[in-house]
Design a protein around this motif. Structure first.
Motif, mmCIF file in Angstrom:
data_model
loop_
_atom_site.group_PDB
_atom_site.id
_atom_site.type_symbol
_atom_site.label_atom_id
_atom_site.label_comp_id
_atom_site.label_asym_id
_atom_site.label_seq_id
_atom_site.Cartn_x
_atom_site.Cartn_y
_atom_site.Cartn_z
ATOM 1 N N PRO A 1 -36.229 -7.437 19.597
ATOM 2 C CA PRO A 1 -37.145 -7.540 20.738
ATOM 3 C C PRO A 1 -36.640 -6.658 21.879
ATOM 4 O O PRO A 1 -35.446 -6.544 22.113
ATOM 5 N N VAL A 2 -37.587 -6.013 22.558
ATOM 6 C CA VAL A 2 -37.223 -5.078 23.618
ATOM 7 C C VAL A 2 -37.803 -5.571 24.937
ATOM 8 O O VAL A 2 -38.966 -5.966 25.016
ATOM 9 N N ASP A 3 -36.983 -5.552 25.957
ATOM 10 C CA ASP A 3 -37.379 -5.964 27.298
ATOM 11 C C ASP A 3 -38.245 -4.865 27.922
ATOM 12 O O ASP A 3 -37.964 -3.672 27.791
ATOM 13 N N ASP A 4 -39.328 -5.262 28.618
ATOM 14 C CA ASP A 4 -40.224 -4.281 29.228
ATOM 15 C C ASP A 4 -39.530 -3.473 30.314
ATOM 16 O O ASP A 4 -39.807 -2.284 30.470
ATOM 17 N N ASP A 5 -38.647 -4.084 31.068
ATOM 18 C CA ASP A 5 -37.946 -3.340 32.125
ATOM 19 C C ASP A 5 -37.054 -2.258 31.522
ATOM 20 O O ASP A 5 -37.037 -1.119 31.997
ATOM 21 N N HIS A 6 -36.331 -2.619 30.484
ATOM 22 C CA HIS A 6 -35.466 -1.629 29.830
ATOM 23 C C HIS A 6 -36.311 -0.554 29.145
ATOM 24 O O HIS A 6 -35.975 0.638 29.188
ATOM 25 N N THR A 7 -37.420 -0.966 28.537
ATOM 26 C CA THR A 7 -38.331 -0.008 27.904
ATOM 27 C C THR A 7 -38.892 0.951 28.943
ATOM 28 O O THR A 7 -39.012 2.151 28.688
ATOM 29 N N MET A 8 -39.223 0.432 30.108
ATOM 30 C CA MET A 8 -39.752 1.274 31.170
ATOM 31 C C MET A 8 -38.701 2.271 31.654
ATOM 32 O O MET A 8 -39.004 3.439 31.903
#
Length: 166
Positions: free
Chosen positions: A69-76
């Protein structure tokens, strides 16, 4: 002895990282206020990056691993970094292409000038050869006129120095 690359490449890479990291963080802070840009550009770029990373890992490992699972903040943040790198390298690539075309144009113009100069010299040579031919013809005519005149007057001409040597 190991072959080393361009010595300034590491320095340029570090400089680009120093410039893009604060810029990336500033963009992330501002994009949090704009959900449309965040959702459809930066997060999608980050997901694309993770998709490519997972595909590479899947090829290296024969057992298919479970997606993390990937965090949206880190993905951003990853998307912002990817976007900035694409922009920077796109800009540098376009500068490189522009300079290459500019140098090609300069060399083409220089080559055309050399060809024109060569053509001018060739034309000048042809004119000089024609002038020499005309002068030879005029010299022969003048000699014939002198010989004819000397016959009419009855005087003898001095002998040709070339004939004395023979």
């Amino acid at each position: 002895m190991a072959v080393q690359g361009f010595p300034g490449a590491n320095l340029i890479g570090q400089l680009l990282r120093q410039i893009t990291q604060p810029l990336s963080k500033a963009i992330v802070k501002r994009v949090k206020k704009r959900p449309l840009l965040r959702k459809y550009v930066l997060i999608q770029l980050g997901r694309f990056y993770y998709l490519c990373e997972d595909m590479i890992k899947w090829r290296q490992i024969s057992v298919i691993a479970k997606k993390r699972p990937v965090d949206d903040d880190h993905t951003m943040e990853v998307g912002t970094t990817l976007l900035l790198e694409v922009l920077v390298f796109g800009f540098l690539g376009s500068v490189l292409i522009y300079e290459t075309r500019k140098a090609g144009e300069r060399s083409r113009i220089a080559e055309q000038l050399k060809i024109q100069e060569l053509n001018d010299l060739e034309a000048k040579k042809d004119r000089l050869i024609q002038q020499v031919k005309d002068q030879v013809i005029l010299t022969k005519r003048l000699k014939e006129i002198i010989v004819e005149y000397s016959r009419q007057v009855g005087c003898t001409l001095p002998s040709d120095p070339k004939k004395k040597g023979e």
